[in-house]
Scaffold this motif. Sequence first.
Motif, PDB file in Angstrom:
ATOM      1  N   ARG A 159      30.944  42.643  41.806  1.00 20.36           N
ATOM      2  CA  ARG A 159      31.455  43.973  41.461  1.00 20.36           C
ATOM      3  C   ARG A 159      30.632  45.054  42.156  1.00 20.36           C
ATOM      4  N   ARG A 160      29.292  44.877  42.163  1.00 18.95           N
ATOM      5  CA  ARG A 160      28.434  45.887  42.780  1.00 18.95           C
ATOM      6  C   ARG A 160      28.677  45.968  44.287  1.00 18.95           C
TER       7      ARG A 160
ATOM      8  N   TYR B 143      28.498  40.075  38.451  1.00 25.24           N
ATOM      9  CA  TYR B 143      27.947  41.433  38.504  1.00 25.24           C
ATOM     10  C   TYR B 143      27.691  41.843  39.956  1.00 25.24           C
TER      11      TYR B 143
ATOM     12  N   ILE C  19      29.358  47.274  30.130  1.00 23.71           N
ATOM     13  CA  ILE C  19      30.040  46.155  30.772  1.00 23.71           C
ATOM     14  C   ILE C  19      31.552  46.310  30.652  1.00 23.71           C
TER      15      ILE C  19
END
Length: 724
Positions: free
Chosen positions: A617-618, A614, A337
């Motif tokens: 960001r992906r 998450y 992370i």
Amino acid sequence: MNPSPQPNDCPLSPLIARYASCTLEDAQAAHLDAHLPECNQCSELLMQVIDSGVVPNWIPTVRKLQRATTVHLGQAAEQAAGALTASAKYSEITKDLDASTRYQLVRLHGEGGMGQVWEGWDTVLKRRVALKQLPAGQQHDKLIHRLHQEASSLARLSHPHIVSVFEIVVLAEKRTIVMEYIDGPTLSRFRKDFVMGERQAAQILEKLASAVSHAHEQGVIHRDLKPANVLLCWKDHAGGATQDLDQAIPKLTDFGLARIVEEDYMTRTGDILGTPAYMAPEQTVGQANLVGPGADIYGLGAILYELLVGTPPHVSDDPVATLIAVREREPLAPRAIRAELSRDIETICLKCLRKLPKDRYARAADLQSDLLAFLDGRPIAARPLSSLVLAMRWSRRHKPVVLAAFTSLALFLIIIVGSLWTAATERKLRQLADQAKQQAVLSEQKIAAEADRANRALALNQEHFDVALYQVLTLAQLMAWPQFSGQEPKQEDYHRKIDEVVKKICATYLNSLPPPEQWTLREALIVSRYIEMMNGLGQPDQFVVWQERLESIVHRIEQESPKDPSLYDFLDRHNFVLWNHKANIGQFQLSGHYGEKSANAVLSRLEFYPDDMYQLRRCAYLFMIAGQSYSRAGDHANAQRVANKSLSVHRQLLSKAEATEDDKVSFLDKLIMHRQIFVDGKHTEANEHVAEFHSLASQFEPSSEFYGRVQGIVQRFDAIQGPP
């Protein structure tokens, strides 16, 4: 030696020191008991004497009663209250458990399962105190017992990082614990407003580990360690103005769930006590006798994990799902992370979070020692073994288990074959029922019942088969790891046999599936897992065949389940595997196409969960790699289009309050890829973000832990020659 009192206008002031040490005669003590509430000078002098080290004898009396191993905590509290009442050397104010004349409620701090917490004023010792009391309407036995339990746990502890408890009283007809007042936020509330570095996190946890070590030495287990139960104060009370975390003094509180080791009556309860996201795996089974000091080691690790990455190791909206994850899943490594974290702090954190207590630190003192070593730059004791060493040791120690694994595999095969045979039998019964309906041999009611029974049995057997197939595929992937290859010849033979059995099982199952046009999302997920395994094991023929079948039904599944978030997880995974496959064989135009589809699937999922950091960001990452694939294929128009989408999503991510400095560094990386894509396409927009790049890069001071990495990014960015 008792301290000498300072000169005082009151004629009774010379007796204060002897009064505090309980050496006055009864008559003199009784006279001072009545005098103290009326004389501010004597009250202040008494507080100075006690602060200098003279402890009234009723405090050891209470603690001695609470340490008795044969007395129930509730009984101990009652005996302690009796000792206070019977003591002729304690003031009239504290003899009466209705302490409304001594303690004043100033303001309410908060409410919870244990009632209310107030800021109070001690009119005798002239100091602020914290008053925790049960609601007047909830004075039932279980809550009263837990209130006494918290006071008993704290009373036996004396440590600079544990909140002190003074006494138990009845205030306004409510059971009340009088405790040390801490004028500061909880660690949970403080962490929301400050980004914490790994050294600061280690400093905080080292102090907490010291406090927990002291508690364990006294036979007390907290059992509910979490940031919300850590209060922060500052040296010289300056923290409220400066918020200097290096000067913070953490203090553990809320021992309401603590278990005193020698009191075995607690082992009879079946309650699950604790907060799910911070509970140790052994706490999730609801058996208090299994919970020992290792549970607090796990809780410290969970606090450290949250301080390092901003979230507990396992958390979800459903408490039951959180408990299952704590018991069955490994936490994501902190460095996955936050890549800038050091390996040592990650090793310390993950050792605390191991599933079995015996695999964690044996003592809180050992954890404290490793944290001090980390802070001093010395080697830590906890060192993760390499995967190869773990596999070799496991093979040598568990040779019988290797044979047992093949026995288990044979059992899986029997279960699968039996399930398929049973399913075939049920299908035949359903066909007979349909024929009976057509021939009107049986009544409609009997035919419907037979068909319903067959459907239920078929679904049950399919569910059993899915579980068995999942276990087999997992075993196959484990045996494909490098550390399981190149070992003894006998093991290579085992691997070959397992590979053959897995292929046979998969072939049996896949041949039992209906045509692709009848697949549901469940069958599609299983086939996609099989495709991923075949691609990883170097089986391109099987990969292509089943990928074409799966590709033929993706559009239909999208139409059938447009509002199912799990559909977009499947589409993301499916298209990402295709992006990787096409890139590996040099088909970059198709690679870019599937990479963009994967990113769009993540965008669709964000409609359900717009604040999922998450997934944001992906999504930015997927758009950028799709743009790189288009660029390599020479399709500069599409490359520039999806690269712009990547920047747009990342700017949305940076607008979130949860965005970190690591996200800014990631954005700088994407600006480099964006510039390269536009330079390759000879587009003038390649120069449009130069100012934005350098403005963002200049925000990182030399003292920042990202400064060196940012300087390297700046050099790579400036090395790209844009169009004139």
